[in-house]
Design an enzyme around this catalytic site. Structure first.
Site, PDB file in Angstrom:
ATOM      1  N   LYS A 195       3.366 -69.993  48.460  1.00  0.00           N
ATOM      2  CA  LYS A 195       1.942 -70.089  48.120  1.00  0.00           C
ATOM      3  C   LYS A 195       1.778 -70.756  46.753  1.00  0.00           C
ATOM      4  CE  LYS A 195      -1.149 -67.873  45.964  1.00  0.00           C
ATOM      5  NZ  LYS A 195      -1.916 -69.012  45.397  1.00  0.00           N
ATOM      6  N   GLU A 270       9.333 -64.325  36.938  1.00  0.00           N
ATOM      7  CA  GLU A 270       9.448 -65.148  35.733  1.00  0.00           C
ATOM      8  C   GLU A 270       8.055 -65.180  35.133  1.00  0.00           C
ATOM      9  OE1 GLU A 270       9.048 -67.722  33.290  1.00  0.00           O
ATOM     10  OE2 GLU A 270       9.458 -69.289  34.755  1.00  0.00           O
ATOM     11  N   CYS A 304       5.711 -71.524  29.871  1.00  0.00           N
ATOM     12  CA  CYS A 304       5.975 -70.110  29.569  1.00  0.00           C
ATOM     13  C   CYS A 304       6.949 -69.986  28.408  1.00  0.00           C
ATOM     14  CB  CYS A 304       6.465 -69.383  30.804  1.00  0.00           C
ATOM     15  SG  CYS A 304       7.706 -70.309  31.680  1.00  0.00           S
ATOM     16  N   GLU A 401      -0.082 -64.231  24.592  1.00  0.00           N
ATOM     17  CA  GLU A 401       0.240 -65.567  25.069  1.00  0.00           C
ATOM     18  C   GLU A 401      -1.044 -66.390  25.209  1.00  0.00           C
ATOM     19  OE1 GLU A 401       1.838 -65.918  29.087  1.00  0.00           O
ATOM     20  OE2 GLU A 401       3.220 -67.452  28.359  1.00  0.00           O
TER      21      GLU A 401
HETATM   22  P1  ADP Z   1      -2.558 -67.728  35.537  1.00  0.00           P
HETATM   23  O1  ADP Z   1      -3.189 -66.460  35.028  1.00  0.00           O
HETATM   24  O2  ADP Z   1      -1.823 -68.453  34.500  1.00  0.00           O
HETATM   25  O3  ADP Z   1      -3.459 -68.566  36.393  1.00  0.00           O
HETATM   26  P2  ADP Z   1      -1.424 -66.219  37.590  1.00  0.00           P
HETATM   27  O4  ADP Z   1      -0.328 -65.277  37.280  1.00  0.00           O
HETATM   28  O5  ADP Z   1      -2.791 -65.692  37.792  1.00  0.00           O
HETATM   29  O6  ADP Z   1      -1.388 -67.289  36.467  1.00  0.00           O
HETATM   30  O7  ADP Z   1      -1.072 -67.104  38.853  1.00  0.00           O
HETATM   31  C1  ADP Z   1       0.208 -67.414  39.294  1.00  0.00           C
HETATM   32  C2  ADP Z   1       0.231 -67.353  40.797  1.00  0.00           C
HETATM   33  O8  ADP Z   1      -0.023 -66.014  41.196  1.00  0.00           O
HETATM   34  C3  ADP Z   1      -0.828 -68.201  41.501  1.00  0.00           C
HETATM   35  O9  ADP Z   1      -0.254 -68.769  42.677  1.00  0.00           O
HETATM   36  C4  ADP Z   1      -1.883 -67.181  41.865  1.00  0.00           C
HETATM   37  O10 ADP Z   1      -2.643 -67.550  42.995  1.00  0.00           O
HETATM   38  C5  ADP Z   1      -1.035 -65.981  42.178  1.00  0.00           C
HETATM   39  N1  ADP Z   1      -1.743 -64.689  42.093  1.00  0.00           N
HETATM   40  C6  ADP Z   1      -2.785 -64.363  41.305  1.00  0.00           C
HETATM   41  N2  ADP Z   1      -3.161 -63.086  41.532  1.00  0.00           N
HETATM   42  C7  ADP Z   1      -2.338 -62.590  42.476  1.00  0.00           C
HETATM   43  C8  ADP Z   1      -2.207 -61.327  43.130  1.00  0.00           C
HETATM   44  N3  ADP Z   1      -3.019 -60.313  42.856  1.00  0.00           N
HETATM   45  N4  ADP Z   1      -1.232 -61.187  44.038  1.00  0.00           N
HETATM   46  C9  ADP Z   1      -0.393 -62.195  44.331  1.00  0.00           C
HETATM   47  N5  ADP Z   1      -0.464 -63.398  43.756  1.00  0.00           N
HETATM   48  C10 ADP Z   1      -1.430 -63.612  42.842  1.00  0.00           C
END
Ligand code: ADP
Length: 499
Positions: A195, A270, A304, A401
Protein backbone atom coordinates in the site's frame (compact mmCIF):
# COMPACT_ATOMS: atom_id res chain seq x y z
CA UNK A 1 11.79 33.80 -1.65
CA UNK A 2 12.10 33.38 -5.40
CA UNK A 3 10.60 30.24 -6.74
CA UNK A 4 11.38 29.08 -10.27
CA UNK A 5 7.79 28.39 -11.18
CA UNK A 6 8.27 27.21 -14.70
CA UNK A 7 6.99 23.66 -15.09
CA UNK A 8 8.87 21.82 -17.85
CA UNK A 9 6.88 19.47 -20.05
CA UNK A 10 6.82 15.77 -19.30
CA UNK A 11 8.37 13.24 -21.66
CA UNK A 12 5.81 11.42 -23.79
CA UNK A 13 6.33 8.21 -21.80
CA UNK A 14 5.57 9.86 -18.46
CA UNK A 15 2.65 11.82 -19.94
CA UNK A 16 1.21 8.63 -21.39
CA UNK A 17 1.34 6.87 -18.04
CA UNK A 18 -0.21 9.82 -16.28
CA UNK A 19 -3.19 9.88 -18.65
CA UNK A 20 -4.05 6.24 -18.05
CA UNK A 21 -7.04 5.22 -16.02
CA UNK A 22 -5.23 4.04 -12.90
CA UNK A 23 -6.30 0.80 -11.25
CA UNK A 24 -5.35 -1.53 -8.43
CA UNK A 25 -3.17 -4.54 -9.16
CA UNK A 26 -4.89 -7.60 -7.67
CA UNK A 27 -4.13 -11.17 -8.70
CA UNK A 28 -2.35 -10.04 -11.86
CA UNK A 29 -5.25 -7.92 -13.09
CA UNK A 30 -5.79 -4.17 -13.06
CA UNK A 31 -9.14 -3.51 -11.39
CA UNK A 32 -11.12 -0.56 -10.03
CA UNK A 33 -11.74 -0.29 -6.28
CA UNK A 34 -14.80 -2.34 -5.27
CA UNK A 35 -16.45 0.85 -4.04
CA UNK A 36 -15.75 2.59 -7.36
CA UNK A 37 -14.09 5.41 -5.38
CA UNK A 38 -11.09 7.35 -6.67
CA UNK A 39 -9.13 10.22 -5.18
CA UNK A 40 -7.03 12.98 -6.76
CA UNK A 41 -3.25 13.05 -6.90
CA UNK A 42 -1.68 16.49 -6.68
CA UNK A 43 1.44 18.18 -8.07
CA UNK A 44 2.69 19.85 -4.87
CA UNK A 45 4.52 22.56 -6.83
CA UNK A 46 1.38 23.83 -8.55
CA UNK A 47 -1.44 22.31 -6.46
CA UNK A 48 -2.96 20.99 -9.70
CA UNK A 49 -4.61 17.58 -9.89
CA UNK A 50 -2.47 15.38 -12.12
CA UNK A 51 -4.29 12.04 -11.87
CA UNK A 52 -6.94 10.07 -10.03
CA UNK A 53 -6.24 6.70 -8.45
CA UNK A 54 -8.57 4.14 -6.89
CA UNK A 55 -9.54 4.62 -3.27
CA UNK A 56 -9.00 1.04 -2.17
CA UNK A 57 -10.35 0.01 1.23
CA UNK A 58 -10.98 -3.12 3.30
CA UNK A 59 -12.87 -4.91 0.52
CA UNK A 60 -9.95 -4.49 -1.88
CA UNK A 61 -7.40 -5.41 0.78
CA UNK A 62 -9.39 -8.62 1.44
CA UNK A 63 -9.21 -9.52 -2.26
CA UNK A 64 -5.53 -8.66 -2.48
CA UNK A 65 -4.67 -10.71 0.63
CA UNK A 66 -6.68 -13.67 -0.70
CA UNK A 67 -4.77 -13.45 -3.99
CA UNK A 68 -1.44 -13.25 -2.18
CA UNK A 69 -2.41 -16.26 -0.03
CA UNK A 70 -3.35 -18.34 -3.07
CA UNK A 71 -0.14 -17.35 -4.83
CA UNK A 72 1.85 -18.29 -1.75
CA UNK A 73 0.23 -21.64 -0.97
CA UNK A 74 -0.51 -23.01 -4.42
CA UNK A 75 0.92 -20.71 -7.06
CA UNK A 76 4.11 -21.17 -9.05
CA UNK A 77 6.00 -18.77 -6.77
CA UNK A 78 6.22 -21.36 -3.99
CA UNK A 79 7.56 -24.00 -6.40
CA UNK A 80 9.93 -21.90 -8.44
CA UNK A 81 13.65 -22.51 -7.78
CA UNK A 82 15.66 -19.90 -5.88
CA UNK A 83 17.70 -19.37 -9.05
CA UNK A 84 14.58 -18.55 -11.07
CA UNK A 85 13.37 -16.22 -8.32
CA UNK A 86 16.72 -14.49 -8.32
CA UNK A 87 16.55 -13.90 -12.08
CA UNK A 88 13.09 -12.34 -11.83
CA UNK A 89 14.15 -9.99 -9.03
CA UNK A 90 17.26 -9.05 -11.03
CA UNK A 91 15.13 -8.41 -14.11
CA UNK A 92 13.02 -5.96 -12.13
CA UNK A 93 16.20 -3.98 -11.47
CA UNK A 94 16.99 -4.04 -15.19
CA UNK A 95 13.50 -2.77 -16.03
CA UNK A 96 13.87 0.09 -13.57
CA UNK A 97 17.07 0.96 -15.36
CA UNK A 98 15.32 0.89 -18.73
CA UNK A 99 12.47 3.15 -17.59
CA UNK A 100 14.56 5.18 -15.13
CA UNK A 101 14.02 8.58 -16.73
CA UNK A 102 10.26 8.13 -16.86
CA UNK A 103 10.14 6.94 -13.24
CA UNK A 104 12.24 9.92 -12.11
CA UNK A 105 9.87 12.33 -13.84
CA UNK A 106 6.80 10.74 -12.30
CA UNK A 107 8.44 10.87 -8.89
CA UNK A 108 9.40 14.54 -9.27
CA UNK A 109 5.90 15.43 -10.37
CA UNK A 110 4.10 13.43 -7.67
CA UNK A 111 6.36 14.08 -4.69
CA UNK A 112 7.81 17.46 -5.70
CA UNK A 113 11.45 16.41 -5.39
CA UNK A 114 14.07 17.59 -7.90
CA UNK A 115 14.12 15.26 -10.89
CA UNK A 116 17.91 15.14 -10.89
CA UNK A 117 17.90 13.79 -7.33
CA UNK A 118 15.06 11.42 -8.18
CA UNK A 119 17.09 9.96 -11.06
CA UNK A 120 20.44 9.75 -9.23
CA UNK A 121 19.10 8.91 -5.81
CA UNK A 122 15.67 7.28 -5.82
CA UNK A 123 15.81 5.44 -9.13
CA UNK A 124 19.45 4.34 -8.88
CA UNK A 125 18.91 3.29 -5.28
CA UNK A 126 15.91 1.20 -6.32
CA UNK A 127 17.79 -0.48 -9.17
CA UNK A 128 20.64 -1.32 -6.79
CA UNK A 129 18.21 -2.73 -4.26
CA UNK A 130 16.63 -5.19 -6.72
CA UNK A 131 20.03 -6.24 -8.04
CA UNK A 132 21.51 -6.71 -4.57
CA UNK A 133 18.50 -8.57 -3.17
CA UNK A 134 18.37 -10.86 -6.21
CA UNK A 135 21.53 -12.43 -4.82
CA UNK A 136 19.89 -13.35 -1.51
CA UNK A 137 17.34 -15.63 -3.18
CA UNK A 138 20.03 -18.29 -3.65
CA UNK A 139 21.77 -17.76 -0.32
CA UNK A 140 19.06 -18.44 2.24
CA UNK A 141 20.77 -21.41 3.83
CA UNK A 142 20.14 -23.04 7.16
CA UNK A 143 22.78 -24.65 9.35
CA UNK A 144 23.57 -28.06 10.72
CA UNK A 145 23.29 -27.92 14.50
CA UNK A 146 25.45 -29.76 17.02
CA UNK A 147 22.99 -31.05 19.63
CA UNK A 148 24.06 -32.74 22.91
CA UNK A 149 21.20 -35.19 23.47
CA UNK A 150 22.27 -38.82 24.05
CA UNK A 151 22.34 -40.94 20.90
CA UNK A 152 22.86 -40.02 17.28
CA UNK A 153 21.12 -36.99 15.87
CA UNK A 154 21.01 -35.04 12.70
CA UNK A 155 19.71 -31.55 13.49
CA UNK A 156 19.51 -28.70 11.06
CA UNK A 157 17.64 -25.51 10.23
CA UNK A 158 15.96 -24.36 7.06
CA UNK A 159 14.85 -20.84 6.17
CA UNK A 160 11.34 -20.57 4.77
CA UNK A 161 9.51 -17.49 3.48
CA UNK A 162 7.34 -15.94 6.19
CA UNK A 163 4.27 -15.98 3.92
CA UNK A 164 1.89 -13.17 2.96
CA UNK A 165 3.43 -9.81 3.69
CA UNK A 166 1.67 -6.44 3.99
CA UNK A 167 3.89 -3.49 3.17
CA UNK A 168 2.89 0.07 3.99
CA UNK A 169 5.16 2.81 2.72
CA UNK A 170 5.49 6.58 3.03
CA UNK A 171 5.59 9.47 0.54
CA UNK A 172 9.13 10.79 0.99
CA UNK A 173 10.87 8.24 -1.28
CA UNK A 174 7.87 6.50 -2.87
CA UNK A 175 9.65 4.33 -5.46
CA UNK A 176 12.67 3.58 -3.33
CA UNK A 177 10.56 2.59 -0.33
CA UNK A 178 8.61 0.24 -2.59
CA UNK A 179 11.92 -1.25 -3.79
CA UNK A 180 13.27 -1.59 -0.23
CA UNK A 181 10.15 -3.54 0.66
CA UNK A 182 9.45 -5.60 -2.45
CA UNK A 183 12.99 -6.70 -3.32
CA UNK A 184 13.85 -8.65 -0.15
CA UNK A 185 10.33 -10.06 0.22
CA UNK A 186 10.39 -11.36 -3.35
CA UNK A 187 13.90 -12.76 -2.94
CA UNK A 188 12.73 -14.66 0.15
CA UNK A 189 9.75 -16.14 -1.72
CA UNK A 190 6.99 -14.20 0.04
CA UNK A 191 3.88 -12.82 -1.60
CA UNK A 192 2.95 -9.22 -1.07
CA UNK A 193 0.23 -6.62 -0.69
CA UNK A 194 1.79 -3.17 -1.05
CA UNK A 195 0.00 0.00 0.00
CA UNK A 196 1.69 3.18 -1.20
CA UNK A 197 1.13 6.51 0.54
CA UNK A 198 -2.00 8.34 -0.56
CA UNK A 199 0.06 11.45 -1.38
CA UNK A 200 2.36 9.63 -3.84
CA UNK A 201 0.87 6.51 -5.45
CA UNK A 202 2.09 6.93 -9.03
CA UNK A 203 5.50 5.27 -9.18
CA UNK A 204 4.23 2.26 -7.23
CA UNK A 205 1.56 1.76 -9.89
CA UNK A 206 4.16 2.08 -12.66
CA UNK A 207 6.31 -0.40 -10.74
CA UNK A 208 3.31 -2.75 -10.74
CA UNK A 209 3.43 -2.77 -14.53
CA UNK A 210 7.14 -3.57 -14.41
CA UNK A 211 6.48 -6.39 -11.93
CA UNK A 212 4.28 -7.95 -14.60
CA UNK A 213 6.79 -7.26 -17.36
CA UNK A 214 9.51 -8.96 -15.28
CA UNK A 215 7.45 -12.15 -15.16
CA UNK A 216 6.43 -12.15 -11.51
CA UNK A 217 3.49 -14.61 -11.38
CA UNK A 218 -0.04 -13.30 -10.80
CA UNK A 219 -0.98 -12.64 -7.19
CA UNK A 220 2.62 -12.46 -5.94
CA UNK A 221 2.66 -8.66 -5.88
CA UNK A 222 -0.64 -6.85 -5.31
CA UNK A 223 -0.82 -3.07 -5.10
CA UNK A 224 -3.70 -1.28 -3.40
CA UNK A 225 -3.82 2.52 -3.41
CA UNK A 226 -5.88 4.08 -0.66
CA UNK A 227 -5.79 5.95 2.62
CA UNK A 228 -4.00 4.93 5.77
CA UNK A 229 -7.03 4.81 8.03
CA UNK A 230 -8.91 2.55 5.60
CA UNK A 231 -6.68 0.46 3.32
CA UNK A 232 -3.61 0.71 5.58
CA UNK A 233 -5.48 -0.18 8.76
CA UNK A 234 -7.27 -3.09 7.04
CA UNK A 235 -3.92 -4.51 5.94
CA UNK A 236 -2.30 -4.07 9.35
CA UNK A 237 -5.10 -5.90 11.16
CA UNK A 238 -5.79 -8.55 8.54
CA UNK A 239 -5.86 -12.02 10.15
CA UNK A 240 -4.37 -13.71 7.08
CA UNK A 241 -1.34 -11.44 6.76
CA UNK A 242 1.77 -13.05 8.29
CA UNK A 243 3.93 -9.98 8.49
CA UNK A 244 3.69 -6.21 8.22
CA UNK A 245 6.62 -4.08 7.12
CA UNK A 246 5.97 -0.41 7.77
CA UNK A 247 7.87 2.79 7.10
CA UNK A 248 6.32 6.03 8.31
CA UNK A 249 5.70 8.10 11.40
CA UNK A 250 6.27 6.82 14.93
CA UNK A 251 2.66 7.68 15.74
CA UNK A 252 1.31 5.39 12.98
CA UNK A 253 3.95 2.79 13.89
CA UNK A 254 2.26 2.46 17.28
CA UNK A 255 -1.11 1.93 15.57
CA UNK A 256 0.44 -0.78 13.39
CA UNK A 257 1.75 -2.59 16.46
CA UNK A 258 -1.70 -2.51 18.06
CA UNK A 259 -3.41 -3.64 14.85
CA UNK A 260 -0.98 -6.53 14.47
CA UNK A 261 -1.81 -8.01 17.87
CA UNK A 262 -4.90 -9.88 16.64
CA UNK A 263 -2.94 -12.64 14.91
CA UNK A 264 0.47 -11.67 16.34
CA UNK A 265 1.82 -11.05 12.88
CA UNK A 266 5.51 -10.24 12.59
CA UNK A 267 6.16 -6.52 12.49
CA UNK A 268 9.11 -4.47 11.32
CA UNK A 269 9.05 -0.70 11.65
CA UNK A 270 11.18 2.06 10.25
CA UNK A 271 9.98 5.23 11.95
CA UNK A 272 10.94 8.79 12.71
CA UNK A 273 14.21 10.39 13.65
CA UNK A 274 15.82 13.51 15.05
CA UNK A 275 19.32 12.77 13.95
CA UNK A 276 22.31 14.64 15.32
CA UNK A 277 25.20 15.81 13.15
CA UNK A 278 28.17 16.58 15.40
CA UNK A 279 31.05 18.72 14.17
CA UNK A 280 34.28 18.48 16.15
CA UNK A 281 36.88 21.27 16.01
CA UNK A 282 39.36 19.22 13.98
CA UNK A 283 36.86 18.39 11.21
CA UNK A 284 37.46 19.23 7.57
CA UNK A 285 35.14 22.20 7.86
CA UNK A 286 34.48 22.65 4.14
CA UNK A 287 33.37 19.04 3.96
CA UNK A 288 31.35 19.35 7.17
CA UNK A 289 29.54 22.47 5.94
CA UNK A 290 28.50 20.95 2.63
CA UNK A 291 27.69 17.63 4.31
CA UNK A 292 25.63 18.93 7.21
CA UNK A 293 23.71 21.28 4.90
CA UNK A 294 22.87 18.39 2.58
CA UNK A 295 22.00 16.31 5.65
CA UNK A 296 19.04 18.59 6.32
CA UNK A 297 18.14 20.11 2.94
CA UNK A 298 18.24 16.98 0.77
CA UNK A 299 14.73 15.92 -0.26
CA UNK A 300 13.41 19.15 1.32
CA UNK A 301 14.36 17.71 4.72
CA UNK A 302 11.80 14.96 4.27
CA UNK A 303 14.19 12.17 5.24
CA UNK A 304 13.72 10.10 8.37
CA UNK A 305 17.50 10.35 8.80
CA UNK A 306 17.68 14.13 8.21
CA UNK A 307 20.44 15.78 10.26
CA UNK A 308 17.98 18.06 12.00
CA UNK A 309 20.03 18.68 15.17
CA UNK A 310 23.38 20.20 14.29
CA UNK A 311 25.91 20.35 17.14
CA UNK A 312 29.03 22.38 16.42
CA UNK A 313 31.95 22.78 18.82
CA UNK A 314 32.00 26.38 20.01
CA UNK A 315 35.37 27.03 18.33
CA UNK A 316 33.86 26.27 14.89
CA UNK A 317 30.23 27.22 15.56
CA UNK A 318 30.25 30.58 13.75
CA UNK A 319 32.00 29.14 10.71
CA UNK A 320 29.57 26.22 10.52
CA UNK A 321 26.48 28.40 10.88
CA UNK A 322 27.63 30.88 8.25
CA UNK A 323 28.70 28.03 5.97
CA UNK A 324 25.35 26.23 6.21
CA UNK A 325 23.55 29.55 5.64
CA UNK A 326 25.65 30.07 2.52
CA UNK A 327 24.82 26.56 1.29
CA UNK A 328 21.12 27.27 1.84
CA UNK A 329 21.47 30.37 -0.31
CA UNK A 330 22.89 28.33 -3.19
CA UNK A 331 19.81 26.12 -3.49
CA UNK A 332 17.59 26.89 -6.44
CA UNK A 333 13.99 26.47 -5.36
CA UNK A 334 11.39 25.52 -7.94
CA UNK A 335 9.38 22.90 -9.76
CA UNK A 336 10.93 19.49 -9.32
CA UNK A 337 10.78 18.75 -13.03
CA UNK A 338 13.25 21.56 -13.74
CA UNK A 339 16.63 19.77 -13.88
CA UNK A 340 18.44 22.81 -12.46
CA UNK A 341 16.29 22.93 -9.31
CA UNK A 342 17.79 21.67 -6.02
CA UNK A 343 14.87 22.17 -3.66
CA UNK A 344 11.26 21.39 -4.54
CA UNK A 345 8.07 21.96 -2.59
CA UNK A 346 7.06 19.90 0.42
CA UNK A 347 4.80 17.02 -0.44
CA UNK A 348 1.43 18.37 0.69
CA UNK A 349 -0.54 21.19 2.24
CA UNK A 350 -0.63 19.31 5.52
CA UNK A 351 3.15 18.99 5.55
CA UNK A 352 3.55 22.65 4.61
CA UNK A 353 1.37 23.70 7.54
CA UNK A 354 3.25 21.41 9.87
CA UNK A 355 6.70 22.70 8.92
CA UNK A 356 5.77 26.38 8.90
CA UNK A 357 4.03 25.83 12.25
CA UNK A 358 7.29 24.47 13.68
CA UNK A 359 9.30 27.41 12.33
CA UNK A 360 6.89 29.81 14.04
CA UNK A 361 6.99 27.76 17.24
CA UNK A 362 10.79 27.82 17.21
CA UNK A 363 10.82 31.57 16.74
CA UNK A 364 8.27 31.92 19.54
CA UNK A 365 10.45 29.85 21.86
CA UNK A 366 13.44 32.11 21.29
CA UNK A 367 15.30 30.46 18.42
CA UNK A 368 17.01 32.85 16.01
CA UNK A 369 15.94 32.41 12.37
CA UNK A 370 19.34 33.03 10.74
CA UNK A 371 18.09 32.31 7.25
CA UNK A 372 14.86 31.12 5.65
CA UNK A 373 11.57 30.74 7.41
CA UNK A 374 9.51 32.05 4.53
CA UNK A 375 7.14 30.19 2.30
CA UNK A 376 6.35 30.60 -1.38
CA UNK A 377 4.15 33.51 -2.36
CA UNK A 378 2.13 31.77 -5.03
CA UNK A 379 0.94 28.23 -5.56
CA UNK A 380 2.84 25.29 -4.23
CA UNK A 381 4.02 24.05 -0.86
CA UNK A 382 7.42 25.71 -0.85
CA UNK A 383 9.38 26.45 2.32
CA UNK A 384 12.78 28.12 2.31
CA UNK A 385 15.75 26.21 3.66
CA UNK A 386 15.83 27.41 7.24
CA UNK A 387 18.55 27.61 9.88
CA UNK A 388 17.46 28.09 13.50
CA UNK A 389 20.32 29.09 15.82
CA UNK A 390 20.39 29.55 19.60
CA UNK A 391 18.23 26.49 20.06
CA UNK A 392 18.20 24.31 23.15
CA UNK A 393 17.02 20.90 24.28
CA UNK A 394 13.75 22.17 25.75
CA UNK A 395 12.41 23.60 22.50
CA UNK A 396 9.80 21.64 20.53
CA UNK A 397 11.78 22.22 17.34
CA UNK A 398 14.70 20.36 18.92
CA UNK A 399 12.67 17.54 20.43
CA UNK A 400 10.11 16.76 17.72
CA UNK A 401 10.54 15.58 14.17
CA UNK A 402 9.80 18.48 11.79
CA UNK A 403 10.32 16.61 8.50
CA UNK A 404 11.19 19.74 6.56
CA UNK A 405 14.26 21.78 5.55
CA UNK A 406 14.77 23.19 9.04
CA UNK A 407 17.94 22.65 11.07
CA UNK A 408 18.38 23.49 14.75
CA UNK A 409 21.96 24.44 15.60
CA UNK A 410 23.49 24.20 19.05
CA UNK A 411 27.07 24.67 20.22
CA UNK A 412 29.00 22.56 22.68
CA UNK A 413 32.27 23.16 24.47
CA UNK A 414 32.79 19.80 26.16
CA UNK A 415 35.96 17.90 25.42
CA UNK A 416 34.73 14.72 27.09
CA UNK A 417 33.11 12.41 24.52
CA UNK A 418 30.58 11.02 27.00
CA UNK A 419 29.18 14.52 27.49
CA UNK A 420 28.98 15.08 23.74
CA UNK A 421 27.24 11.73 23.28
CA UNK A 422 24.75 12.76 25.93
CA UNK A 423 23.54 15.63 23.71
CA UNK A 424 23.31 13.32 20.75
CA UNK A 425 21.35 10.73 22.73
CA UNK A 426 18.99 13.26 24.28
CA UNK A 427 16.07 12.21 22.06
CA UNK A 428 13.44 9.52 21.95
CA UNK A 429 14.70 8.59 18.48
CA UNK A 430 17.80 6.69 17.37
CA UNK A 431 17.91 6.28 13.62
CA UNK A 432 21.11 7.94 12.46
CA UNK A 433 23.91 10.20 13.64
CA UNK A 434 26.88 11.73 11.89
CA UNK A 435 30.24 12.60 13.36
CA UNK A 436 32.52 15.05 11.56
CA UNK A 437 36.16 14.76 12.61
CA UNK A 438 39.61 13.82 11.30
CA UNK A 439 40.41 11.96 14.50
CA UNK A 440 39.83 8.22 14.09
CA UNK A 441 39.60 7.59 17.80
CA UNK A 442 36.97 10.31 18.28
CA UNK A 443 35.01 9.03 15.28
CA UNK A 444 34.87 5.41 16.38
CA UNK A 445 34.45 6.12 20.09
CA UNK A 446 31.49 8.34 19.24
CA UNK A 447 30.13 5.56 17.01
CA UNK A 448 30.12 3.32 20.09
CA UNK A 449 28.56 5.87 22.41
CA UNK A 450 25.69 7.07 20.24
CA UNK A 451 22.46 5.12 20.52
CA UNK A 452 21.42 4.99 16.88
CA UNK A 453 21.02 2.24 14.33
CA UNK A 454 23.28 3.89 11.76
CA UNK A 455 26.36 6.02 12.34
CA UNK A 456 27.95 8.04 9.57
CA UNK A 457 31.48 9.35 9.81
CA UNK A 458 32.14 12.42 7.65
CA UNK A 459 28.93 11.81 5.71
CA UNK A 460 25.17 11.79 6.43
CA UNK A 461 22.02 10.21 4.94
CA UNK A 462 24.25 7.35 3.83
CA UNK A 463 22.65 4.17 2.51
CA UNK A 464 23.63 1.05 0.61
CA UNK A 465 21.65 -2.13 -0.08
CA UNK A 466 24.26 -4.16 1.82
CA UNK A 467 24.28 -1.84 4.88
CA UNK A 468 21.67 -2.73 7.52
CA UNK A 469 19.40 0.22 8.19
CA UNK A 470 16.99 0.88 11.05
CA UNK A 471 16.56 2.45 14.42
CA UNK A 472 17.16 2.21 18.13
CA UNK A 473 14.51 3.40 20.58
CA UNK A 474 11.36 4.87 19.01
CA UNK A 475 12.89 4.89 15.52
CA UNK A 476 11.72 1.37 14.92
CA UNK A 477 12.01 -2.39 15.13
CA UNK A 478 14.36 -4.45 13.03
CA UNK A 479 16.69 -3.64 10.18
CA UNK A 480 16.11 -3.29 6.47
CA UNK A 481 18.70 -4.09 3.82
CA UNK A 482 21.82 -6.20 4.11
CA UNK A 483 21.50 -9.77 5.21
CA UNK A 484 19.58 -8.64 8.29
CA UNK A 485 16.43 -7.87 6.31
CA UNK A 486 16.20 -11.47 5.19
CA UNK A 487 15.51 -12.41 8.82
CA UNK A 488 12.25 -10.46 8.59
CA UNK A 489 11.05 -12.25 5.52
CA UNK A 490 11.96 -15.78 6.60
CA UNK A 491 11.07 -18.12 9.43
CA UNK A 492 13.69 -20.49 10.78
CA UNK A 493 12.52 -24.08 10.96
CA UNK A 494 14.56 -26.44 13.16
CA UNK A 495 14.56 -30.12 12.26
CA UNK A 496 15.86 -32.89 14.58
CA UNK A 497 16.16 -36.49 13.41
CA UNK A 498 17.00 -39.39 15.74
CA UNK A 499 19.29 -41.58 13.65
P1 ADP B 1 3.10 10.89 7.48
O1 ADP B 1 2.51 11.27 8.81
O2 ADP B 1 4.49 11.34 7.32
O3 ADP B 1 2.20 11.15 6.31
P2 ADP B 1 2.29 8.27 7.97
O4 ADP B 1 2.98 7.47 9.00
O5 ADP B 1 0.97 8.87 8.29
O6 ADP B 1 3.30 9.35 7.51
O7 ADP B 1 2.11 7.44 6.64
C1 ADP B 1 2.92 6.39 6.22
C2 ADP B 1 2.05 5.32 5.61
O8 ADP B 1 1.20 4.81 6.62
C3 ADP B 1 1.12 5.80 4.49
O9 ADP B 1 1.06 4.78 3.49
C4 ADP B 1 -0.21 5.93 5.20
O10 ADP B 1 -1.31 5.76 4.33
C5 ADP B 1 -0.14 4.79 6.17
N1 ADP B 1 -1.04 4.92 7.34
C6 ADP B 1 -1.47 6.04 7.93
N2 ADP B 1 -2.30 5.74 8.96
C7 ADP B 1 -2.39 4.40 9.02
C8 ADP B 1 -3.07 3.48 9.87
N3 ADP B 1 -3.85 3.89 10.86
N4 ADP B 1 -2.91 2.17 9.64
C9 ADP B 1 -2.12 1.72 8.64
N5 ADP B 1 -1.45 2.53 7.81
C10 ADP B 1 -1.58 3.86 7.98
Amino acid sequence: MTVAIEKPALSSAAAKFLQKEHKLLIDGRWVAAKSGETFPVEDPATEETIAHVPGGDKADIDLAVAAARRAFETGPWSRISPGERSKIVWRLGDLLERYGDELAELEALDNGKPVTNARRGDVEGSIDMFHYMAGWATRLNGETIQVSSPGNWHAYTVREPVGVVGQIIPWNFPLMMAAWKLAPALAAGCTIVLKPAEQTPLTALRLGELVQEAGVPDGVVNIVTGFGETAGAALAEHPDVDKIAFTGSTEVGRLIVKASAGNLKRVSLELGGKSPAIVFPDADLDLAIVGTAAAIFYNQGQCCTAGSRLFAHKSVYDRIVSGVVEEAGKLKVGHGLDPTVNLGPLVSKEQHERVTGYIQAGHGEGAEVVVGGKTGNGHGYFVEPTVLAKTNRDMRVVREEIFGPVVCVQSFDDEDLDSVAKFANDTEYGLQASVWTRNLKVAHMMARKIKAGTICINTHNYGDPAWPFGGYKQSGWGREMGKEVMEHYTETKSVAARL
